[in-house]
Design an enzyme around this catalytic site. Structure first.
Site, PDB file in Angstrom:
ATOM      1  N   HIS B 146       0.847  -1.202   0.000  1.00  0.00           N
ATOM      2  CA  HIS B 146       0.000   0.000   0.000  1.00  0.00           C
ATOM      3  C   HIS B 146       0.886   1.258   0.000  1.00  0.00           C
ATOM      4  CE1 HIS B 146      -3.554   2.435   1.351  1.00  0.00           C
ATOM      5  NE2 HIS B 146      -2.600   3.147   1.924  1.00  0.00           N
ATOM      6  N   GLU B 147       1.910   1.253   0.834  1.00  0.00           N
ATOM      7  CA  GLU B 147       2.801   2.427   0.907  1.00  0.00           C
ATOM      8  C   GLU B 147       3.613   2.582  -0.374  1.00  0.00           C
ATOM      9  OE1 GLU B 147       2.227   4.450   3.082  1.00  0.00           O
ATOM     10  OE2 GLU B 147       1.041   3.162   4.373  1.00  0.00           O
ATOM     11  N   HIS B 150       1.597   4.248  -2.909  1.00  0.00           N
ATOM     12  CA  HIS B 150       1.571   5.705  -2.735  1.00  0.00           C
ATOM     13  C   HIS B 150       2.798   6.326  -3.399  1.00  0.00           C
ATOM     14  CE1 HIS B 150      -1.912   6.523  -0.422  1.00  0.00           C
ATOM     15  NE2 HIS B 150      -1.549   5.861   0.668  1.00  0.00           N
ATOM     16  N   GLU B 231      -6.513   6.743  -1.012  1.00  0.00           N
ATOM     17  CA  GLU B 231      -6.402   5.532  -0.194  1.00  0.00           C
ATOM     18  C   GLU B 231      -6.985   4.331  -0.943  1.00  0.00           C
ATOM     19  OE1 GLU B 231      -4.692   5.210   2.649  1.00  0.00           O
ATOM     20  OE2 GLU B 231      -4.166   7.294   2.287  1.00  0.00           O
TER      21      GLU B 231
END
Lengths: 184, 401
Positions: B146-147, B150, B231
Site C-alpha cells: 500500500h505504501e 503511494h 487511499e
C-alpha cells in the site's frame, strides 16, 4: 513573414514532441531490460543461499538425504545451464525441490527452534518471493512497453527506430504459475 | 496500466493551482482590506506568492524530513528487523521502483504506517513498532505494498505539497484575524482614505472576512476528499502488487481492532497514514481523512476472481453502490491478473506474544543489546549500561556485555 514564423513554431513543437516520445520509449525499454536482469540477480541470490541452508539443516535432518541431493543437483544444473530453456527448466526443478524441503521441515521441531535456521528460512521465503515478484514486475513492465509502442503517436517513432515488442515471461509448470509460496 | 500516475499528477497540478489561486485571492483581499486600495491588494498577492514559493521549496527539499521528524521516526538498519527489509525489497522489485525507499520505525505501539518523499528516488517508508509486532508476513506485505503504491502513484509528493499549502492558507487567515483583533484594539482606522467611500470599504472588509473564514475550510475539504480517493487507489495498487487482497484486508482489520490513538501523529500528518491514527470519531464526514476502514476491508474481501484494477473497481461498485474509483484509462477490460494463495501455515499471533515483540522492537530501535542466557531468559540491556558484566536474574550466570 507570419506564415514562416507559424511554420517554424509548428516545426519546433513537432521536434520537441518527437524527442519527448523517443526518450520515453528508450526509458521504457531500459526499464524492461532492468526488470529482466533483476530476475537473474534474484536467481543468483538463491544459488548462493543453498549451500548455507543445506549445511545448517543437514545435521538435524538425517533421513532426508534424497531431498538434499535433489536440491544440490538442481542447483548445479541451473548454474551450469547453457541455454535459457535449460536454465528455466532447472530453476523450476529447484523451486519444486525447495518447496518440498520446506514441507518436510515441519517434521523437525529441533530445527525449527534453531535461531540460525529461522533467519535462513526467512531469507529463503523472501528470495522465493523476490524471484516471483521480479517475474511479475518484468511482465508488468513489458505490458506497459508493448502498449506504448502500439499506441498512436508513439507507434510512429517506435517503427522508425526499430523498437520491437518484447515477450512475456511464461512459466511452463502449471503449478508454478501463481506466485509460489514457501510453506513452513 | 500505469496511466493512473498521469491522472494523479494532473489532479495534483490542478489542485496545487487552485490552492495557489485561493492563496492569491486571499492575499489580495487582505491587502485591499488593510491597505485600503487595489495597490495594497497587489502587494498582498506578492506576499502570498512569496509565502507559496517558500513553502513549496521547503516542502520539496525538506518536507519528508520535517514530517519524519515530527512523527518521531528513527532510521533503522537491516538487523533491527530483517523481515521488514526483505518485504520492502520484494515490493520494490514488484513495483519496478528505481531505488529501495529508506526505512524508518516509529516508536509507537499503535499499528500504522506512512510513506513520504519527493519522488521514487527520494522516498521513505515509516512503520510503527506496533504494526511490526501485530501483523504476520502476508499482512505486513499488504501494508508495505500500500505504501509502495503511494510512492508509485506520486501521492507522496502531492500529500506533502498540498499539506504545506493548507498550512500556508491557515497561516494567512490567522494573520488576518490577529491583524483585525489588534487594529480593533488600538482603535485605528483601516485607512485614511476610507472615510470617503465607507460603504465600499465595509463591503470589501466583509468579503475579506468571509474569504478568510472560507478559504481554509475549502482548502481542507479539497485536500481531505482527494486523500480519501488516494487511499482506495493505493489499496487497489497494493492488491495488484501482492496478488493477495486477503493480506491487506487482514492488516486493516487488525489496525481497526486497536483502540489506541497514535501519540506521534497530528492533524497535518494524519492523511499520510494508511489508516486514521486517531480513535474515537467514528462518523464519516467531509473532514474525514480516510474512507471508513470497514468499507475498505469489505471491498478487499469481496475480490475473489482477480487482482487487477478492474477487479478492484468491480468490488468497489458492489460494496459501495457508487461509481468506480479507478480512473477509466487505468482499467483495461482484457487485463487478467490472477490471485495467489496465502501462507496457509501462518500462525495467529497471540496478544501476549505480540505485546512482547512490540517491546523488543522498540528496544532494538533505541539501541538496546540483547544477551540470550542458557536458562532461556533474554537479558535486555539499555544503551547506557556501563558495567562490563551482568548477572542473569533467574539463574545467576554472569555474562560479558
Amino acid at each position: 513573414m507570419i506564415g514562416i514564423i507559424t511554420a517554424l513554431i509548428v516545426l519546433v513543437l513537432l521536434v520537441v514532441l518527437f524527442v519527448g516520445i523517443y526518450n520515453a520509449l528508450v526509458r521504457l525499454r531500459n526499464q524492461v531490460d532492468n526488470a529482466w536482469s533483476q530476475i537473474d540477480v534474484q536467481l543468483k541470490r538463491r544459488h548462493d543461499l543453498i549451500p548455507n541452508l543445506v549445511e545448517t539443516a543437514k545435521g538435524y535432518m538425517t533421513h532426508e538425504r534424497e531431498t538434499f541431493e535433489k536440491i544440490t543437483e538442481a542447483r548445479s544444473k541451473a548454474m551450469g545451464a547453457h541455454s535459457v530453456a535449460e536454465a528455466s527448466k532447472a530453476e523450476g526443478q529447484l523451486t519444486e525441490a525447495l518447496s518440498k524441503f520446506m514441507l518436510v521441515v515441519e517434521n523437525y521441531p529441533d530445527l525449527k527452534a534453531n535461531q540460525n535456521f529461522l533467519s535462513l528460512q526467512e531469507t529463503l521465503t523472501s528470495t522465493e518471493n523476490k524471484i516471483a515478484f521480479a517475474r511479475q514486475g518484468y511482465n508488468d513492465q513489458v505490458l506497459f512497453y508493448n502498449n506504448k509502442i502500439q499506441m498512436f503517436p508513439s507507434n510512429l517513432v517506435a517503427g522508425m527506430f526499430n523498437f520491437t515488442k518484447r515477450d512475456y515471461f511464461e512459466i511452463e509448470n502449471e503449478a508454478e504459475r501463481s506466485v509460489p509460496q514457501v510453506k513452513f | 496500466m500505469w496511466e493512473q500516475i498521469r491522472v494523479n499528477k494532473r489532479n495534483s497540478v490542478i489542485l496545487l493551482g487552485l490552492m495557489g489561486a485561493a492563496l492569491c485571492g486571499l492575499g489580495f483581499l487582505l491587502g485591499f482590506a488593510f491597505g485600503g486600495g487595489p495597490d495594497a491588494g497587489w502587494i498582498g498577492i506578492f506576499i502570498a506568492t512569496c509565502v507559496w514559493l517558500v513553502m513549496m521549496l521547503v516542502s520539496l527539499y525538506g518536507g519528508d524530513q520535517i514530517l519524519l521528524a515530527s512523527s518521531r521516526a528513527t532510521p533503522v538498519t537491516e538487523d533491527v528487523h530483517p523481515q521488514l527489509f526483505n518485504i520492502v525489497e520484494e515490493m520494490t522489485i514488484a513495483a519496478n521502483l528505481p531505488k529501495m525507499p529508506k526505512i524508518y520505525i516509529i516508536n509507537d505501539p499503535a499499528p500504522n504506517a506512512f510513506a513520504t518523499g519527493r519522488d521514487p528516488q527520494h522516498a521513505s517508508v515509516a512503520v510503527t513498532a506496533g504494526l511490526l509486532g501485530k501483523l504476520n508476513r502476508d499482512e505486513l506485505q499488504g501494508v508495505i505494498a500500500h505504501e509502495i503504491s503511494h510512492i508509485l502513484h506520486r501521492d507522496i509528493l502531492y500529500v506533502t505539497v498540498a499539506g504545506v499549502m493548507l498550512g500556508a492558507i491557515v497561516l494567512l487567515s490567522q494573520i488576518f484575524f490577529r491583524g483585525m483583533f489588534y487594529s480593533a484594539l488600538g482603535g485605528r482606522r483601516y485607512s485614511s482614505r476610507s472615510r470617503g467611500g465607507g460603504g465600499a470599504q465595509a463591503l470589501i472588509m466583509i468579503l475579506a472576512i468571509i474569504a478568510a473564514i472560507l478559504a481554509p475550510l475549502f482548502a481542507q475539504i479539497l485536500y481531505f476528499s482527494l486523500s480519501r480517493k488516494r487511499e482506495y487507489l493505493a489499496d487497489a495498487g497494493a492488491v495488484r502488487l501482492t496478488r493477495y487482497p486477503q493480506g491487506l484486508a487482514g492488516a486493516l482489520e487488525k489496525i481497526a481492532g486497536t483502540n489506541i490513538s497514535m501519540e506521534s501523529a497530528n492533524k497535518a500528518t494524519a492523511p499520510m497514514y494508511i489508516a486514521n491514527p486517531f480513535r474515537g470519531k467514528k462518523a464519516m464526514n467531509l473532514f474525514s481523512t480516510h474512507p471508513p476502514i470497514e468499507e475498505r476491508i469489505r471491498i478487499l474481501r469481496t475480490m475473489a476472481h482477480g487482482a487487477g484494477y478492474r477487479d478492484y473497481n468491480q468490488a468497489f461498485e458492489q460494496v459501495t453502490h457508487r461509481g468506480g474509483v479507478i480512473p477509466p484509462s487505468a482499467v483495461k477490460p482484457d487485463e487478467q491478473v490472477g490471485l495467489r494463495q496465502g501462507d496457509a501455515s501462518a500462525q495467529p499471533v497471540s496478544p501476549k506474544h505480540s505485546h512482547r515483540q512490540v517491546g523488543d522492537i522498540m528496544r532494538k530501535v533505541n539501541g538496546f543489546t540483547f544477551i540470550p542466557c542458557a536458562c532461556g531468559l533474554r537479558l535486555k540491556l539499555p544503551p547506557d549500561f556501563k558495567s562490563r558484566t551482568v548477572q542473569c536474574p533467574r539463574c545467576k550466570r554472569t555474562h560479558n556485555t
